[in-house]
Design a protein around this motif. Structure first.
Motif, mmCIF file in Angstrom:
data_model
loop_
_atom_site.group_PDB
_atom_site.id
_atom_site.type_symbol
_atom_site.label_atom_id
_atom_site.label_comp_id
_atom_site.label_asym_id
_atom_site.label_seq_id
_atom_site.Cartn_x
_atom_site.Cartn_y
_atom_site.Cartn_z
ATOM 1 N N VAL A 116 0.849 -1.198 0.000
ATOM 2 C CA VAL A 116 0.000 0.000 0.000
ATOM 3 C C VAL A 116 0.886 1.251 0.000
ATOM 4 N N MET A 117 1.934 1.237 0.839
ATOM 5 C CA MET A 117 2.846 2.388 0.854
ATOM 6 C C MET A 117 3.590 2.512 -0.478
ATOM 7 N N ASN A 118 4.035 1.368 -1.038
ATOM 8 C CA ASN A 118 4.713 1.413 -2.337
ATOM 9 C C ASN A 118 3.828 2.062 -3.391
ATOM 10 N N PHE A 119 2.559 1.669 -3.435
ATOM 11 C CA PHE A 119 1.657 2.241 -4.429
ATOM 12 C C PHE A 119 1.392 3.723 -4.159
ATOM 13 N N ALA A 120 1.333 4.109 -2.893
ATOM 14 C CA ALA A 120 1.160 5.537 -2.589
ATOM 15 C C ALA A 120 2.347 6.338 -3.113
ATOM 16 N N PHE A 121 3.559 5.797 -2.954
ATOM 17 C CA PHE A 121 4.743 6.484 -3.460
ATOM 18 C C PHE A 121 4.737 6.512 -4.986
ATOM 19 N N LEU A 122 4.354 5.394 -5.600
ATOM 20 C CA LEU A 122 4.283 5.348 -7.064
ATOM 21 C C LEU A 122 3.234 6.321 -7.595
ATOM 22 N N LEU A 123 2.079 6.365 -6.954
ATOM 23 C CA LEU A 123 1.033 7.305 -7.379
ATOM 24 C C LEU A 123 1.480 8.758 -7.222
ATOM 25 N N SER A 124 2.416 8.980 -6.309
ATOM 26 C CA SER A 124 2.931 10.328 -6.080
ATOM 27 C C SER A 124 4.081 10.679 -7.013
ATOM 28 N N GLY A 125 4.373 9.798 -7.957
ATOM 29 C CA GLY A 125 5.362 10.096 -8.980
ATOM 30 C C GLY A 125 6.783 9.690 -8.640
ATOM 31 N N THR A 126 6.974 8.872 -7.608
ATOM 32 C CA THR A 126 8.311 8.424 -7.223
ATOM 33 C C THR A 126 8.499 6.981 -7.652
ATOM 34 N N THR A 127 9.485 6.737 -8.489
ATOM 35 C CA THR A 127 9.739 5.370 -8.940
ATOM 36 C C THR A 127 10.718 4.697 -7.989
ATOM 37 N N SER A 128 11.967 5.110 -7.975
ATOM 38 C CA SER A 128 12.994 4.575 -7.087
ATOM 39 C C SER A 128 12.977 3.050 -7.073
ATOM 40 N N THR A 129 12.980 2.446 -5.883
ATOM 41 C CA THR A 129 12.963 0.979 -5.757
ATOM 42 C C THR A 129 11.553 0.431 -5.626
ATOM 43 N N ASN A 130 10.561 1.283 -5.695
ATOM 44 C CA ASN A 130 9.181 0.851 -5.476
ATOM 45 C C ASN A 130 8.709 -0.247 -6.430
ATOM 46 N N PRO A 131 8.990 -0.188 -7.731
ATOM 47 C CA PRO A 131 8.506 -1.273 -8.606
ATOM 48 C C PRO A 131 9.066 -2.646 -8.230
ATOM 49 N N GLN A 132 10.367 -2.721 -7.937
ATOM 50 C CA GLN A 132 10.916 -4.029 -7.579
ATOM 51 C C GLN A 132 10.385 -4.490 -6.226
ATOM 52 N N MET A 133 10.145 -3.559 -5.319
ATOM 53 C CA MET A 133 9.565 -3.930 -4.029
ATOM 54 C C MET A 133 8.142 -4.443 -4.210
ATOM 55 N N VAL A 134 7.385 -3.837 -5.119
ATOM 56 C CA VAL A 134 6.031 -4.294 -5.407
ATOM 57 C C VAL A 134 6.058 -5.721 -5.956
ATOM 58 N N ILE A 135 6.947 -5.998 -6.881
ATOM 59 C CA ILE A 135 7.028 -7.334 -7.482
ATOM 60 C C ILE A 135 7.347 -8.387 -6.425
ATOM 61 N N LEU A 136 8.346 -8.138 -5.599
ATOM 62 C CA LEU A 136 8.694 -9.096 -4.551
ATOM 63 C C LEU A 136 7.547 -9.271 -3.551
ATOM 64 N N THR A 137 6.880 -8.176 -3.234
ATOM 65 C CA THR A 137 5.780 -8.223 -2.274
ATOM 66 C C THR A 137 4.597 -9.006 -2.825
ATOM 67 N N ILE A 138 4.341 -8.902 -4.117
ATOM 68 C CA ILE A 138 3.257 -9.684 -4.720
ATOM 69 C C ILE A 138 3.509 -11.174 -4.518
ATOM 70 N N PHE A 139 4.732 -11.610 -4.707
ATOM 71 C CA PHE A 139 5.050 -13.022 -4.477
ATOM 72 C C PHE A 139 4.808 -13.413 -3.018
ATOM 73 N N ILE A 140 5.181 -12.544 -2.095
ATOM 74 C CA ILE A 140 4.956 -12.824 -0.679
ATOM 75 C C ILE A 140 3.465 -12.920 -0.387
ATOM 76 N N LEU A 141 2.681 -12.025 -0.956
ATOM 77 C CA LEU A 141 1.234 -12.053 -0.729
ATOM 78 C C LEU A 141 0.599 -13.312 -1.311
ATOM 79 N N VAL A 142 1.038 -13.725 -2.481
ATOM 80 C CA VAL A 142 0.498 -14.948 -3.093
ATOM 81 C C VAL A 142 0.877 -16.169 -2.257
ATOM 82 N N ALA A 143 2.082 -16.169 -1.716
ATOM 83 C CA ALA A 143 2.557 -17.312 -0.925
ATOM 84 C C ALA A 143 1.826 -17.434 0.403
#
Length: 169
Positions: A108-135
């Motif tokens: 949720v925080m990653n998406f808030a940062f992405l929606l605010s126009g900050t890329t940084s490490t957020n996309p890779q953190m989102v990808i890893l987090t999706i795997f954790i959520l699915v697991a």
């Protein structure tokens, strides 16, 4: 089949341990720096609102309106929520306790940062987090969730039984 592997396989648990440690460290250190520093999100929030204008805006108008109408007037609340949210998400992921909930709050925080126009490490953190959520629970199996999840499940099982002794027969 892949989801079953992610949710049940011990080797997947080991991979998730590394995902959790990486993500947890990133969140924990970011939060710790904010807690112990002079963190003020007002400049960041105003900058995000500024990115909503121009020919190719990086921030959507509806999100800029939310930031301008709610987040900026309540920046003190957001200063607290961001700093402590990052720290607690990091701590939970490092310890492997309430892993899925911590991952959900992190994304949720990653998406808030992405929606605010900050890329940084957020996309890779989102990808890893999706795997954790699915697991699900398997992501925290090598951690405190190994002990906590069965305890919580038993609590819910015990509380599911309905006491009907008070009903007149």
């Amino acid at each position: 089949m892949f989801v079953k592997f992610l949710r049940n396989n011990i080797y997947a648990s080991i991979v998730f341990l590394f995902f959790r440690l990486y993500l947890g460290w990133e969140w924990l250190t970011a939060g710790w720096d904010k807690i112990n520093g002079d963190f003020d999100a007002s400049g960041y929030l105003k900058g995000a609102v500024g990115k909503a204008t121009g020919e190719h805006p990086a921030v959507q108008t509806w999100w800029a309106n939310f930031l301008e109408g709610f987040a900026i007037p309540n920046v003190g609340l957001f200063n607290f929520l961001v700093a402590w949210g990052e720290f607690l998400v990091g701590l939970a992921l490092l310890l492997g306790i309430f892993t899925t909930f911590a991952a959900l709050m992190g994304i949720v925080m990653n998406f808030a940062f992405l929606l605010s126009g900050t890329t940084s490490t957020n996309p890779q953190m989102v990808i890893l987090t999706i795997f954790i959520l699915v697991a699900g629970a398997n992501a925290g199996k090598i951690g405190l969730d190994y002990y906590v999840v069965p305890y919580v499940r038993n609590l819910f099982k015990r509380n599911r039984t309905v006491d009907t002794s008070y009903i007149e027969k």
